[in-house]
Enzyme design. Structure first.
Site, PDB file in Angstrom:
ATOM      1  N   THR A 171      39.431  44.618  37.372  1.00 37.12           N
ATOM      2  CA  THR A 171      40.136  46.173  37.062  1.00 37.12           C
ATOM      3  C   THR A 171      41.265  45.875  36.818  1.00 37.12           C
ATOM      4  OG1 THR A 171      40.142  46.541  39.501  1.00 37.12           O
ATOM      5  CG2 THR A 171      38.212  47.412  38.409  1.00 37.12           C
ATOM      6  N   GLU A 228      51.899  32.466  34.915  1.00 37.85           N
ATOM      7  CA  GLU A 228      50.653  32.059  34.693  1.00 37.85           C
ATOM      8  C   GLU A 228      50.182  32.244  33.500  1.00 37.85           C
ATOM      9  OE1 GLU A 228      48.451  32.021  38.017  1.00 37.85           O
ATOM     10  OE2 GLU A 228      46.536  31.623  37.091  1.00 37.85           O
ATOM     11  N   SER A 282      45.462  30.190  45.375  1.00 35.65           N
ATOM     12  CA  SER A 282      46.308  29.190  45.554  1.00 35.65           C
ATOM     13  C   SER A 282      47.505  29.162  44.454  1.00 35.65           C
ATOM     14  CB  SER A 282      45.734  27.874  45.729  1.00 35.65           C
ATOM     15  OG  SER A 282      45.137  27.361  44.627  1.00 35.65           O
ATOM     16  N   ASP A 303      46.837  39.374  41.952  1.00 31.27           N
ATOM     17  CA  ASP A 303      46.972  38.362  43.096  1.00 31.27           C
ATOM     18  C   ASP A 303      48.301  38.162  43.443  1.00 31.27           C
ATOM     19  OD1 ASP A 303      44.357  37.871  42.441  1.00 31.27           O
ATOM     20  OD2 ASP A 303      44.706  36.097  40.994  1.00 31.27           O
ATOM     21  N   LEU A 317      40.914  31.856  46.482  1.00 25.01           N
ATOM     22  CA  LEU A 317      41.764  32.560  47.355  1.00 25.01           C
ATOM     23  C   LEU A 317      43.296  32.809  46.829  1.00 25.01           C
ATOM     24  CD1 LEU A 317      40.621  31.471  50.767  1.00 25.01           C
ATOM     25  CD2 LEU A 317      39.763  33.622  49.680  1.00 25.01           C
ATOM     26  N   GLU A 322      37.265  44.222  41.343  1.00 25.94           N
ATOM     27  CA  GLU A 322      37.428  42.807  40.660  1.00 25.94           C
ATOM     28  C   GLU A 322      37.453  43.212  39.026  1.00 25.94           C
ATOM     29  OE1 GLU A 322      38.618  40.480  42.184  1.00 25.94           O
ATOM     30  OE2 GLU A 322      37.067  40.325  43.584  1.00 25.94           O
TER      31      GLU A 322
END
Ligand code: GLA
Length: 410
Positions: free
Chosen positions: A46, A173, A140, A185, A138, A44
């Protein structure tokens, strides 16, 4: 408290098709696409520090029905905003507009494709339907971004591969929505494989599909998500602040070792060699760096543990990951700490940690099959007592990455 056991979900295709015709007319022949959410087993914060991650695509996700249209606009509609008309936006030169809400994610992808020289040659009508909860960690947002890129790519033959689709989605994003996320992600959503986790080196994008065998001494285990009920949707500013802190920490490192390109290039020994805490202008920067360095090492060890079938070691590393995110990186919340601590104490739980960016969202736990019902009951009850809220639980399987489906959803 409630639980949902994820198999590969079946959305209401007929209802979607009927709604598509109602919204966009009878003449289109829409195609169907699916993008999964993701859960990260470990690694996480990283990704934006040039390190490794170990995520898998999961059996909850978002579907899109999409068809080209001979106009210069994109129209987007989601069953989550069923009372609203489609959002309509120009095809070229798109900019973020707060009032477009959720539609900024897919519109950011249209813009990112244009910026990459792969502009959509004509308009596009899209209908989205999701069973992936929002704001629970999660991914989305990555799912709808990758789904849009995949649909546009396949419908217009833009020629992007799965990695480029992930990159275009990440650009949407970062540049359009303004969250300076890493690639994890979008990569997991685009490139995931059923029954596998991806060991991804975010510095080079070199990756390996690691078979995910969650059976220990003949006992099958499952991935259980516990949603704290505290949405992480307002976490963008916290996330971007952590990125700036990591950049400042890297500057401090580079003043001693100019050749270092990213925090995760360092080992714990290197951190000590450059002077430990003393090498950093502020102790908080040292702790941010120490998280990145130790989390990267844990991720590599976890991949090895998975290869060796050593789920106990994987669980131990997950717990250490949570503690580092709590104490050094400071992105857990009291609610996430409560969920993780309640899980650690239970029989049949191999490991548990917060998942995703933090500041809210969910934990991920590896739980023996036979212990899951009691886990949900007891952790749920303990959480209600400690946090004064209800947790939601999801037992998830793994899935393949974003793809086009046939008319029956296969
Ligand atoms: C969010 C970001 C990812 C990653 C995680 C933390 O999910 O989108 O890029 O940085 O947080 O590991």
């Amino acid at each position: 408290m409630s639980a949902l056991r994820g198999g590969t979900p079946i959305p209401p295709f007929d209802a979607m098709a009927a709604r598509f015709r109602e919204l966009y007319g009878d003449d289109a022949q829409p195609c169907l696409f699916f993008a999964p959410g993701r859960v990260n087993l470990i690694g996480e914060h990283t990704d934006h520090n040039g390190g490794c991650v170990l995520p898998c695509a999961i059996s909850m996700g978002i579907w899109a029905m999409a068809a080209p249209r001979p106009r210069e606009t994109v129209r987007l509609w989601s069953s989550r905003s069923a009372g609203s008309p489609p959002v309509e936006a120009p095809l070229r030169g798109l900019e973020y507009q707060a009032e477009r809400g959720w539609a900024n994610y897919p519109l950011g992808v249209v813009r990112a494709l244009e910026d990459r020289g792969r502009a959509l040659p004509s308009g596009l009508d899209v209908l989205f339907h999701a069973d992936l909860p929002e704001g629970v960690g999660l991914s989305s947002s990555a799912a709808i971004e990758v789904l849009t890129a995949r649909a546009a790519n396949d419908i217009f033959g833009l020629g992007l591969d799965g990695t480029e689709i992930a990159q275009a989605a990440q650009e949407a994003e970062v540049r359009f929505v303004g969250v300076r996320c890493g690639i994890m992600d979008q990569f997991a959503v685009s490139m995931g494989r059923k029954h596998h986790a991806i060991l991804l080196d975010c510095a080079t994008l070199a990756h390996e599909q690691a078979p995910l065998n969650l059976t220990r001494e003949g006992i099958a285990c499952q991935i259980v998500i516990a949603d704290s009920g505290v949405s992480h949707s307002l976490s963008a500013s916290g996330y971007n602040l952590r990125r700036r802190e990591c950049e400042a920490a890297l500057e401090d490192v580079r003043s001693v070792r100019p050749s270092v390109g990213a925090l995760c290039e360092l080992s714990e020994g290197d951190l000590a060699d450059i002077g430990g805490e003393g090498a950093f202008g502020e102790s908080v920067l040292f702790r941010r760096a120490r998280h990145a360095v130790t989390e990267n090492a844990r991720t590599l060890k976890a991949a090895e543990a998975l290869r060796d079938g050593d789920l106990r070691e994987l669980g131990r590393l997950m717990r250490a990951s949570h503690l580092s995110l709590r104490d050094d990186y400071e992105v857990t919340t009291p609610e996430l700490d409560a969920l993780a601590e309640l899980a650690w104490d239970r029989p049949g739980v191999l490991g548990s940690r917060m998942v995703g960016g933090g500041f809210g969202g969910s934990t991920v736990s590896i739980v023996e099959d036979a212990a899951i019902d009691a886990f949900i009951r007891e952790v749920g009850a303990g959480y209600a007592r400690r946090a004064g809220r209800e947790a939601r639980f999801y037992v998830v399987g793994t899935e393949d990455g974003a793809r086009r489906l046939d008319a029956h959803g296969h």
